[in-house]
Design an enzyme around this catalytic site. Structure first.
Site, PDB file in Angstrom:
ATOM      1  N   GLU A  87       1.413  -0.161  -4.875  1.00 41.28           N
ATOM      2  CA  GLU A  87       0.412   0.806  -5.295  1.00 41.28           C
ATOM      3  C   GLU A  87       1.053   2.186  -5.352  1.00 41.28           C
ATOM      4  OE1 GLU A  87      -3.527   3.144  -3.701  1.00 41.28           O
ATOM      5  OE2 GLU A  87      -1.825   2.628  -2.428  1.00 41.28           O
ATOM      6  N   ASP A 118       0.818  -1.201   0.000  1.00 34.95           N
ATOM      7  CA  ASP A 118       0.000   0.000   0.000  1.00 34.95           C
ATOM      8  C   ASP A 118       0.863   1.266   0.000  1.00 34.95           C
ATOM      9  OD1 ASP A 118      -2.834   0.876   0.455  1.00 34.95           O
ATOM     10  OD2 ASP A 118      -1.978   1.822   2.249  1.00 34.95           O
TER      11      ASP A 118
HETATM   12  C1  ABC Z   1     -12.020   6.912   3.914  1.00 41.52           C
HETATM   13  C2  ABC Z   1     -13.453   6.769   3.463  1.00 41.52           C
HETATM   14  C3  ABC Z   1     -13.672   7.537   2.185  1.00 41.52           C
HETATM   15  C4  ABC Z   1     -13.308   8.976   2.411  1.00 41.52           C
HETATM   16  C5  ABC Z   1     -11.868   9.062   2.904  1.00 41.52           C
HETATM   17  C6  ABC Z   1     -11.506  10.479   3.261  1.00 41.52           C
HETATM   18  O1  ABC Z   1     -11.703   8.253   4.068  1.00 41.52           O
HETATM   19  O2  ABC Z   1     -13.755   5.394   3.252  1.00 41.52           O
HETATM   20  O3  ABC Z   1     -15.020   7.421   1.775  1.00 41.52           O
HETATM   21  O4  ABC Z   1     -13.415   9.654   1.183  1.00 41.52           O
HETATM   22  C7  ABC Z   1      -8.214   3.309   3.356  1.00 41.52           C
HETATM   23  C8  ABC Z   1      -9.640   2.844   3.137  1.00 41.52           C
HETATM   24  C9  ABC Z   1     -10.496   3.993   2.626  1.00 41.52           C
HETATM   25  C10 ABC Z   1     -10.360   5.213   3.523  1.00 41.52           C
HETATM   26  C11 ABC Z   1      -8.866   5.584   3.617  1.00 41.52           C
HETATM   27  C12 ABC Z   1      -8.604   6.790   4.491  1.00 41.52           C
HETATM   28  O5  ABC Z   1      -8.162   4.463   4.157  1.00 41.52           O
HETATM   29  O6  ABC Z   1      -9.650   1.808   2.185  1.00 41.52           O
HETATM   30  O7  ABC Z   1     -11.841   3.585   2.573  1.00 41.52           O
HETATM   31  O8  ABC Z   1     -11.129   6.285   2.978  1.00 41.52           O
HETATM   32  O9  ABC Z   1      -8.996   6.562   5.791  1.00 41.52           O
HETATM   33  C13 ABC Z   1      -4.440   3.145  -0.432  1.00 41.52           C
HETATM   34  C14 ABC Z   1      -5.428   1.971  -0.386  1.00 41.52           C
HETATM   35  C15 ABC Z   1      -6.720   2.468   0.221  1.00 41.52           C
HETATM   36  C16 ABC Z   1      -6.483   2.830   1.669  1.00 41.52           C
HETATM   37  C17 ABC Z   1      -5.238   3.577   1.875  1.00 41.52           C
HETATM   38  C18 ABC Z   1      -4.931   4.008   3.238  1.00 41.52           C
HETATM   39  C19 ABC Z   1      -4.306   3.727   0.883  1.00 41.52           C
HETATM   40  O10 ABC Z   1      -5.551   1.376  -1.640  1.00 41.52           O
HETATM   41  O11 ABC Z   1      -7.780   1.531   0.142  1.00 41.52           O
HETATM   42  O12 ABC Z   1      -7.646   3.617   2.102  1.00 41.52           O
HETATM   43  O13 ABC Z   1      -4.229   2.906   3.828  1.00 41.52           O
HETATM   44  C20 ABC Z   1      -3.982   8.350  -1.939  1.00 41.52           C
HETATM   45  C21 ABC Z   1      -2.807   7.415  -1.733  1.00 41.52           C
HETATM   46  C22 ABC Z   1      -3.165   5.973  -2.049  1.00 41.52           C
HETATM   47  C23 ABC Z   1      -4.419   5.549  -1.265  1.00 41.52           C
HETATM   48  C24 ABC Z   1      -5.525   6.498  -1.685  1.00 41.52           C
HETATM   49  C25 ABC Z   1      -6.848   6.160  -0.975  1.00 41.52           C
HETATM   50  O14 ABC Z   1      -5.151   7.846  -1.320  1.00 41.52           O
HETATM   51  O15 ABC Z   1      -1.722   7.831  -2.533  1.00 41.52           O
HETATM   52  O16 ABC Z   1      -2.088   5.164  -1.652  1.00 41.52           O
HETATM   53  N1  ABC Z   1      -4.788   4.131  -1.478  1.00 41.52           N
HETATM   54  C26 ABC Z   1      -4.464  11.832  -5.876  1.00 41.52           C
HETATM   55  C27 ABC Z   1      -3.120  11.511  -5.284  1.00 41.52           C
HETATM   56  C28 ABC Z   1      -3.098  10.075  -4.797  1.00 41.52           C
HETATM   57  C29 ABC Z   1      -4.207   9.882  -3.786  1.00 41.52           C
HETATM   58  C30 ABC Z   1      -5.532  10.224  -4.424  1.00 41.52           C
HETATM   59  C31 ABC Z   1      -6.638  10.096  -3.382  1.00 41.52           C
HETATM   60  O17 ABC Z   1      -5.490  11.557  -4.938  1.00 41.52           O
HETATM   61  O18 ABC Z   1      -2.104  11.722  -6.234  1.00 41.52           O
HETATM   62  O19 ABC Z   1      -1.869   9.800  -4.171  1.00 41.52           O
HETATM   63  O20 ABC Z   1      -4.203   8.517  -3.345  1.00 41.52           O
HETATM   64  O21 ABC Z   1      -7.852  10.214  -3.975  1.00 41.52           O
HETATM   65  C32 ABC Z   1      -5.199  11.597 -11.093  1.00 41.52           C
HETATM   66  C33 ABC Z   1      -3.826  11.913 -10.553  1.00 41.52           C
HETATM   67  C34 ABC Z   1      -3.670  11.243  -9.218  1.00 41.52           C
HETATM   68  C35 ABC Z   1      -4.777  11.685  -8.282  1.00 41.52           C
HETATM   69  C36 ABC Z   1      -6.091  11.295  -8.922  1.00 41.52           C
HETATM   70  C37 ABC Z   1      -7.266  11.604  -8.007  1.00 41.52           C
HETATM   71  O22 ABC Z   1      -6.217  11.946 -10.169  1.00 41.52           O
HETATM   72  O23 ABC Z   1      -2.847  11.398 -11.423  1.00 41.52           O
HETATM   73  O24 ABC Z   1      -2.420  11.568  -8.658  1.00 41.52           O
HETATM   74  O25 ABC Z   1      -4.635  11.014  -7.040  1.00 41.52           O
HETATM   75  O26 ABC Z   1      -5.394  12.276 -12.287  1.00 41.52           O
END
Ligand code: ABC
Ligand code: CA
Length: 471
Positions: free
Chosen positions: A227, A203
């Site tokens: 990831e 992750d």
């Molecule tokens: C919870 C709720 C959600 C609520 C959120 C605020 O809190 O459930 O409804 O919206 C875990 C849980 C989630 C939880 C989170 C936070 O924890 O599964 O349900 O959300 O408490 C990993 C996993 C993911 C996990 C975590 C945390 C990490 O796969 O399941 O979430 O251990 C970032 C991280 C990425 C992470 C992701 C959720 O967040 O980098 O590792 N996933 C941009 C950033 C990204 C970022 C993304 C977030 O926004 O660059 O780094 O990801 O939305 C493109 C760009 C991208 C851009 C996207 C949106 O657009 O190229 O860079 O991403 O064009």
């Protein structure tokens, strides 16, 4: 198992809490409640036939360690990403013996187990966190000082500030500290050995400095796939140097947008794939190729046109990387953004006689047939023979995939003069078992129906596989 051992595999990704209950019951599971619904590792064992019948030979399960127990601002930790104690298992999913039983049940079937691990942070239910609730990192000094990531273009922010928010801070471990690093390396070695894990999905890889990863990967001692959530191959490629492989997010962005509507850009998909082929350490070969996962809205929440769905689902199985299918996609689940995309699979009844289940089964069988027909299949880069308008043709001998984003009311046609077959060779579209012949130069010209994809293979390449279009 090593990266090389994983090359020919096909992975089924599941969220343990949502895949299967231990007694086969079907409790209600409202995704919007964000509560534990009752899936366990025992439940997974009982449903391995369902997974294996589709042709998968590996599963990726959600994180296994103990999480925060309380109901947070974002519900319960049913997904497993909110670590509180890295040295205990999440008892909602069963015992250590249950996890070992899953591992051996998989191995009895020659299937692999991939476990999802979080190294970047621990989850807190208050701000500032109550550090003493964490095991073993129970001091504030074990963490970077609190600041939430605001600028994703600032890599220091991305690495040293925190994910989450004030409601649920994901306290960022001080992975510059040798003690923390050593603890994590020892932890992953032990975890892999205890449960005989074959591969690790890591992750939040972009949130830790790159030079942390080689030793961590080495300590895991098995295939590592990370990831790195970003749409740019230029950003993601650097991580292919420090772990075995990455989830192919740049292609996912292009794939999703290319097949979502007839206006989608197929040339842009081709361009991204070619960038990845030339800039990733192992080309696209070891990347995890997917259409859905637990963080993104399901494809059918974007379009319900079944022709588009079938075309998009085909991609991960006809390209260079390791295909990954997110549970529920085969049952046509259509949940939107997290948490709606984490539906309970038992509510589908695990019905196998369904169009997309059949589609997945056929695609897995075709890939296996291609692997056994051509010993270079897994090391030959996929070629774009054409990508224009609403059609695209990609070749990975002996497979020729003819895809279209024209949608279910379109009548696509493909004309591929240099498809690479023998003159007049007998070919078959393995999705319909319709036979055609290559032309005198080994080219292929076909007209499709109702926006359906075609996956062409020589009849001779199917003979070894037995079941595919057997007649
Ligand atoms: C919870 C709720 C959600 C609520 C959120 C605020 O809190 O459930 O409804 O919206 C875990 C849980 C989630 C939880 C989170 C936070 O924890 O599964 O349900 O959300 O408490 C990993 C996993 C993911 C996990 C975590 C945390 C990490 O796969 O399941 O979430 O251990 C970032 C991280 C990425 C992470 C992701 C959720 O967040 O980098 O590792 N996933 C941009 C950033 C990204 C970022 C993304 C977030 O926004 O660059 O780094 O990801 O939305 C493109 C760009 C991208 C851009 C996207 C949106 O657009 O190229 O860079 O991403 O064009
Ligand atoms: Ca970090």
């Amino acid at each position: 198992a090593s990266a090389d051992d994983w090359r020919n595999r096909s992975i089924y990704q599941l969220v343990t809490d949502r895949f299967a209950t231990p007694d086969g019951s079907s409790p209600a599971c409202d995704t919007s409640n964000r509560k534990y619904c009752g899936g366990t590792w025992k439940g997974v064992v009982n449903k391995l036939d369902y997974i294996q019948n589709m042709g998968f030979d590996a599963i990726w399960i959600s994180p296994i360690v103990a999480n925060v127990e309380s109901t947070t601002a974002y519900g319960e930790a049913f997904h497993g990403y909110w670590t509180e104690d890295i040295n205990s298992l999440n008892s909602h999913f069963g015992s250590g013996d249950d996890l070992k039983a899953l591992s051996s049940a998989l191995h009895d079937r020659q299937m692999y187990l991939m476990v999802d691990v979080v190294v970047n942070h621990m989850a807190a239910t208050s701000d500032p966190p109550n550090y003493s609730s964490f095991e073993p990192f129970s001091a504030q000094a074990d963490f970077h000082s609190e600041c939430f990531i605001t600028d994703y273009n600032n890599q220091t922010d991305v690495e040293q500030c925190w994910l989450g928010d004030k409601n649920l801070p994901l306290a960022d471990l001080n992975t510059e500290d040798d003690n923390i690093v050593n603890t994590m390396n020892t932890w992953i070695t032990t975890l892999v050995n205890n449960y005989t894990v074959d591969g690790v999905r890591i992750d939040t890889v972009k949130h830790i400095r790159k030079d942390f990863w080689p030793n961590f990967a080495k300590s895991a001692g098995v295939f590592t796939i990370g990831e790195v959530l970003d749409n740019a191959t230029t950003y993601v490629s650097a991580y292919t140097q420090v772990i075995d492989s990455v989830l192919d997010y740049p292609t996912w962005f292009a794939l999703t947008s290319a097949f979502q509507t007839p206006q989608g850009n197929l040339s842009a998909l081709a361009a991204i794939v070619q960038q990845a082929q030339s800039s990733y350490k192992n080309g696209e070969f070891m990347t995890g190729s997917f259409l859905e996962n637990h963080d993104q809205p399901r494809f059918q929440s974007l379009t319900q046109d079944q022709a588009l769905v079938k075309n998009a689902m085909t991609w991960p199985f006809v390209q260079d990387g390791v295909p990954i299918l997110y549970y529920g996609q085969e049952q046509a689940y259509a949940g939107g953004a997290d948490p709606a995309n984490r539906e309970a699979l038992w509510l589908s009844g695990y019905v196998e006689d369904k169009p997309l289940v059949t589609h997945v089964k056929t695609l897995n069988a075709a890939r296996k047939a291609a692997i056994s027909a051509n010993s270079n299949f897994l090391t030959s880069p996929v070629k774009f023979l054409s990508a224009e308008g609403t059609t695209v043709a990609v070749s990975k001998a002996p497979m020729l995939a003819l895809l279209t984003n024209g949608g279910n009311s379109s009548t696509p046609s493909w004309s591929i003069p240099a498809a690479g077959y023998q003159a007049n060779e007998e070919l078959v579209d393995i999705l319909t078992c319709t036979k055609i012949n290559a032309d005198g130069n080994g080219g292929v010209s076909v007209q499709g129906t109702s926006g359906q994809p075609q996956v062409i293979m020589p009849t001779s390449a199917l003979s070894k596989s037995g079941t595919l279009c057997a007649n």
